[in-house]
Design a protein around this motif. Structure first.
Motif, PDB file in Angstrom:
ATOM      1  N   ASP A 161     142.075 -39.665 138.088  1.00  0.00           N
ATOM      2  CA  ASP A 161     143.275 -39.666 139.214  1.00  0.00           C
ATOM      3  C   ASP A 161     143.700 -40.867 139.547  1.00  0.00           C
ATOM      4  OD1 ASP A 161     143.225 -36.942 139.591  1.00  0.00           O
ATOM      5  OD2 ASP A 161     141.853 -36.656 141.440  1.00  0.00           O
ATOM      6  N   THR A 220     141.361 -38.980 126.433  1.00  0.00           N
ATOM      7  CA  THR A 220     141.906 -39.370 127.483  1.00  0.00           C
ATOM      8  C   THR A 220     142.999 -40.253 127.196  1.00  0.00           C
ATOM      9  OG1 THR A 220     140.129 -39.281 128.913  1.00  0.00           O
ATOM     10  CG2 THR A 220     141.742 -40.476 129.936  1.00  0.00           C
ATOM     11  N   ASP A 256     136.462 -36.214 131.823  1.00  0.00           N
ATOM     12  CA  ASP A 256     137.250 -34.964 132.252  1.00  0.00           C
ATOM     13  C   ASP A 256     138.535 -35.613 133.093  1.00  0.00           C
ATOM     14  OD1 ASP A 256     135.560 -33.673 131.095  1.00  0.00           O
ATOM     15  OD2 ASP A 256     134.493 -32.868 132.911  1.00  0.00           O
ATOM     16  N   ASP A 257     139.787 -34.735 132.999  1.00  0.00           N
ATOM     17  CA  ASP A 257     140.909 -35.182 133.496  1.00  0.00           C
ATOM     18  C   ASP A 257     140.620 -35.377 134.983  1.00  0.00           C
ATOM     19  OD1 ASP A 257     142.052 -34.855 131.069  1.00  0.00           O
ATOM     20  OD2 ASP A 257     143.141 -32.867 131.653  1.00  0.00           O
ATOM     21  N   GLU A 258     140.156 -34.717 135.635  1.00  0.00           N
ATOM     22  CA  GLU A 258     140.003 -35.012 137.264  1.00  0.00           C
ATOM     23  C   GLU A 258     139.393 -36.363 137.727  1.00  0.00           C
ATOM     24  OE1 GLU A 258     138.636 -32.367 135.866  1.00  0.00           O
ATOM     25  OE2 GLU A 258     136.712 -32.070 136.560  1.00  0.00           O
TER      26      GLU A 258
END
Ligand SMILES: Cc1cc2nc3c(=O)[nH]c(=O)nc-3n(C[C@H](O)[C@H](O)[C@H](O)COP(=O)(O)O)c2cc1C
Length: 125
Positions: free
Chosen positions: A52, A85, A47-49
């Motif tokens: 970071d 991703t 997931d994108d989060e």
């Protein structure tokens, strides 16, 4: 060709170690590391989060400009989200996904990736 990579469960590290290429591991505590030459970024899919640190790394100094391509790892059971991703980063920065593999890569994956790196290096000279 230099490699920068990110890993959460260690599969990407295992793949990169098998290639014996010179590599920098992006870490969560201090992702602000400047790549000194053109490089490939190897990233798993999450997931994108969870990415970071990779985003901070890419935003640092000239890291985005020096990125030649992205290497995606993932799990094909995720179907259309396979290596999303790597695809998202590549699209965002206008570079290709140069290779993909599952988990920590087979020996065939390692050999094929080494060939891709050699081809990219010969284009740069
Ligand atoms: C919570 C979670 C979410 C994942 N999401 C995806 C995904 O969307 N697409 C994909 O191809 N692989 C997905 N994977 C698989 C990982 O990207 C894959 O196992 C990868 O090899 C892990 O690399 P790492 O050990 O270097 O972190 C996910 C794995 C986990 C645990």
């Amino acid at each position: 060709m230099l490699i920068a990579y990110y890993t959460i469960t260690g599969q990407t590290r295992r793949f990169i170690e098998k290639t014996q290429l010179s590599a920098y591991e992006i870490n969560d505590t201090d992702p602000f590391h400047q790549m000194s030459a053109p490089y490939l970024l190897a990233v798993p899919a999450y997931d994108d989060e969870m990415m970071d640190a990779v985003i901070d790394f890419l935003g640092y100094q000239t890291n985005a400009q020096r990125l030649v391509g992205v290497v995606g790892s993932g799990n094909r059971n995720f179907n259309e989200l396979y290596i999303h991703t790597a695809k998202d980063i590549a699209r965002g920065l206008g570079v290709p996904v140069v290779f993909d593999y599952e988990f920590n890569g087979t020996l065939t994956d390692v050999a094929n990736f080494q060939k891709v790196v050699e081809q990219l290096e010969s284009k740069q000279h």
